[in-house]
Design an enzyme around this catalytic site. Structure first.
Site, mmCIF file in Angstrom:
data_model
loop_
_atom_site.group_PDB
_atom_site.id
_atom_site.type_symbol
_atom_site.label_atom_id
_atom_site.label_comp_id
_atom_site.label_asym_id
_atom_site.label_seq_id
_atom_site.Cartn_x
_atom_site.Cartn_y
_atom_site.Cartn_z
ATOM 1 N N ALA A 46 0.909 -1.562 0.175
ATOM 2 C CA ALA A 46 0.014 -0.131 0.283
ATOM 3 C C ALA A 46 0.726 1.238 -0.232
ATOM 4 O O ALA A 46 2.369 1.352 0.714
ATOM 5 C CB ALA A 46 -0.634 -0.249 0.977
ATOM 6 N N GLU A 101 -3.160 -13.012 0.214
ATOM 7 C CA GLU A 101 -2.519 -12.574 0.988
ATOM 8 C C GLU A 101 -2.289 -13.683 2.448
ATOM 9 O O GLU A 101 -3.490 -13.203 3.419
ATOM 10 C CB GLU A 101 -1.969 -11.086 1.872
ATOM 11 C CG GLU A 101 -0.997 -10.279 0.752
ATOM 12 C CD GLU A 101 -0.675 -8.814 0.948
ATOM 13 O OE1 GLU A 101 -0.904 -8.709 2.407
ATOM 14 O OE2 GLU A 101 -0.694 -8.357 0.421
HETATM 15 ZN ZN LIG Z 1 0.843 -7.480 5.649
#
Ligand SMILES: [Zn+2]
Length: 245
Positions: free
Chosen positions: A133, A196
């Site tokens: 991010a 993830e």
């Molecule tokens: Zn992470």
């Protein structure tokens, strides 16, 4: 019937009615609804809320946000609720023979920026944006996210982590401690991130149980995802063009 018995009966009836009213009132609270999953009113917006939804479309209002209290656990820092839940989870996993290590917890906006730049340099912008991010858009900055790993480092931060003992244990049990697999497989179009299996997000046991049980994402749970509308009917209309074989 003796008078005192009648009084007792009236009192019991009164209690039952009040209980029923309280129950009905509770049901009447604003809820987010997804496929039969309901949650009592939660704050999905404030960075200090354990229910906050932070993603590419919903950056933190303050890009430099730092949680008021951070607790160290297993070499990383998390917000208190998440730190305590993580410590308990790691202890219970260990008791059943599975070693879960903490790879990364709270990250400042600056360290997030460095990480993102490093990924961009290594893999290019597109890949970097699917796996890390930008500052202000990372859950790690809320102190509610933890990346876990295996003690031997196998499949570290890779999709194959799901096949390791800690990866499998977390997928089956993390919700009991209030954690969800935040970026599940096949939900990149909703979460904005590739699968993830190592990235756990603390949302509290109630929400985690519901999200895990329904097999949905935090965005769906919070009512923030609108599935694309169904494609137009394929029934041929007056001006329909015949498909060319
Ligand atoms: Zn992470």
């Amino acid at each position: 019937m003796p008078r005192q018995h009648i009084t007792t009966h009236i009192a019991i009836l009164g209690c039952v009615c009040l209980g029923l009213l309280a129950y009905l009132f509770h049901l009447d609270q604003p809820v987010s609804v997804y496929a039969g999953t309901t949650s009592t009113a939660q704050d999905f917006d404030s960075p200090g809320s354990v229910s906050v939804v932070v993603n590419k479309q919903r950056p933190l209002g303050d890009p430099g946000y730092v949680p008021a209290v951070l607790i160290e656990t297993g070499g990383i820092s998390l917000r208190q609720e998440a730190a305590e839940a993580f410590a308990q989870m790691a202890r219970d996993a260990e008791a059943s023979g599975v070693a879960i290590t903490a790879v990364s917890g709270f990250r400042t906006a600056e360290s997030q920026a460095r990480l993102h730049d490093a990924y961009t340099g290594r893999y290019g912008t597109e890949v970097a944006e699917s796996i890390s991010a930008l500052p202000g858009q990372s859950e790690h900055q809320t102190g509610l996210a933890v990346d876990i790993g295996a003690s031997g480092g196998e499949c570290s931060l890779k999709a194959c982590f799901e096949g390791t003992a800690p990866g499998a244990w977390a997928a089956a049990n993390a919700q009991r401690y209030g954690f969800i697999i935040r970026y599940p497989a096949g939900a990149e179009h909703i979460t904005g991130y590739a699968y993830e299996p190592w990235h756990l997000r603390y949302v509290g046991p109630d929400a985690a149980g519901k999200i895990h049980g329904a097999g949905i994402t935090l965005e769906e749970y919070a009512g923030l995802y609108e599935p694309p509308s169904a494609p137009p009917s394929s029934a041929p209309g007056k001006n329909a063009v015949e498909p060319v074989p």
